[in-house]
Scaffold this active site. Structure first.
Site, PDB file in Angstrom:
ATOM      1  N   CYS A 219      -0.462   4.080   2.285  1.00  0.00           N
ATOM      2  CA  CYS A 219      -0.230   3.856   3.717  1.00  0.00           C
ATOM      3  C   CYS A 219       1.242   4.058   4.083  1.00  0.00           C
ATOM      4  CB  CYS A 219      -0.599   2.423   4.125  1.00  0.00           C
ATOM      5  SG  CYS A 219      -2.086   1.782   3.380  1.00  0.00           S
ATOM      6  N   ASP A 220       2.146   3.549   3.251  1.00  0.00           N
ATOM      7  CA  ASP A 220       3.548   3.440   3.687  1.00  0.00           C
ATOM      8  C   ASP A 220       4.534   4.327   2.928  1.00  0.00           C
ATOM      9  OD1 ASP A 220       2.746   1.501   5.498  1.00  0.00           O
ATOM     10  OD2 ASP A 220       2.978  -0.111   4.033  1.00  0.00           O
TER      11      ASP A 220
ATOM     12  N   CYS B  67       0.833  -1.204   0.000  1.00  0.00           N
ATOM     13  CA  CYS B  67       0.000   0.000   0.000  1.00  0.00           C
ATOM     14  C   CYS B  67       0.870   1.258   0.000  1.00  0.00           C
ATOM     15  CB  CYS B  67      -0.912  -0.018   1.228  1.00  0.00           C
ATOM     16  SG  CYS B  67      -1.897   1.471   1.373  1.00  0.00           S
TER      17      CYS B  67
END
Ligand code: NAP
Length: 305
Positions: free
Chosen positions: A136-137, A133
């Protein structure tokens, strides 16, 4: 036991659109979602191909708005995982870990989950440099060099997004032709931070506490080499989230739900919409369209019951 007209399983674009339509039709509706609303779209950065947003719209933002819109008309959203569906005389029983619900109709909209490479080091280093992701990261990789695996729309779109943080993004693809759409190919190829390694697979992810590199293998020459990297983002497609169905409706061998040429499954009163359905185009706008179609089909089923 709570009884409703429609149970929708899955809160992505398909499920939330179905919920909007059934709730506006005054059918009592429960939508079950195991994680966060929006499904895959909530993990996407900028959605540029949903009509009505010429500048694009952020994935999490459109997800929250879809949820808000369904709730506004009365959809009850429950953050629970459905474990089983059973056919009863009057409809269906839907089991979650702590409760059972009754419904006259079911809309399956659980979509699909990212696929893993299943290579040594992948599980051990997930969250320590291995990610699925970018939204997200990505920010953890500011000023770092990373690799992206895959040659489809996700790999290129997320690879482009990751250039905001990383100094270099190397896209590793197992063939010498990309599957991604022309516009994304053009953008990626003209981005000075992106490089490609063709005809290559990753055999192993290396590192003790965090990702330090990957072992690459050229599939044409068989040659292997070590490649130093700080992180690896894997975008190699998806598998359907249908294990909870346990043969309840007909699926293909991969688990995609079979439907007639629209949204009807092999069980009357059960409909499927979005990426869980074999033949879905896997685009947000299409998932929403199928959600609408499933809601109308559920309404018709109830009207004629
Ligand atoms: P995808 O289109 O199935 O592409 C998966 C890619 O990963 C392919 O290039 C495939 O290689 C590669 N791959 C698969 N298994 C692999 C393995 N074990 N090892 C190495 N490489 C592997 O998946 P996606 O990119 O996630 O897209 C899914 C759907 O969502 C598509 O329909 C796509 O159009 C849509 N989508 C659209 C957008 C957009 O419109 N902006 C954005 C994201 C996704 P091969 O090419 O050799 O098969």
């Amino acid at each position: 036991m709570q009884k409703v007209d429609v149970v929708i399983i899955g809160g992505g674009g398909a499920g939330l659109t179905a919920a909007l339509y059934t709730s506006r039709a005054k059918l009592s509706t429960i939508l079950f979602e195991k994680l966060t609303p929006g499904g895959q779209i909530a993990l996407t950065d900028l959605v540029e191909n949903y009509p009505g947003f010429p500048e694009g719209i952020m994935g999490p933002e459109i997800s929250m708005k879809m949820e808000e819109q369904a709730k506004k008309y009365g959809t009850q959203i429950m953050y629970k995982q459905v474990t089983e569906i059973l056919k009863t005389q009057s409809g269906f029983e839907v089991k979650t870990s702590d409760e059972t619900y009754q419904s006259q109709t079911i809309i399956l909209a659980t979509g699909a989950s990212f696929r893993m490479l299943n290579i040594p080091g992948e599980k051990e280093l997930t969250g320590k440099g291995v990610s699925y992701c970018a939204t997200c990261d990505g920010a953890f990789f500011k000023g770092k060099e990373i690799v992206v695996v895959g040659g489809g729309d996700s790999a290129l779109q997320e690879g482009l997004f990751l250039t905001r943080f990383a100094t270099k993004v190397t896209i590793i693809h197992r063939r010498d032709q990309l599957r991604a759409s022309a516009i994304l190919q053009e953008r990626a190829k003209s981005n000075s931070k992106i490089e490609f390694i063709w005809d290559t697979v990753i055999e192993k992810i290396n590192g003790a506490q965090k990702v330090e590199g990957v072992t690459l293998k050229n599939v044409k020459t068989g040659e292997t080499k070590e490649f130093v990297t700080d992180g690896i983002f894997i975008f190699i497609g998806h598998d359907p989230n249908s294990s909870f169905l346990k043969g309840f409706v007909e699926t293909d061998e991969k688990g995609y739900v079979l439907t007639n040429n629209s949204v009807k499954t092999s069980v009357p009163g059960v409909f499927a919409a979005g990426e869980i359905r074999l033949g879905a185009t896997k685009q947000l706008v299409a998932a929403c369209g199928e959600g609408c179609e499933a809601a109308l089909a559920a309404q018709e089923f109830i009207d004629h019951a």
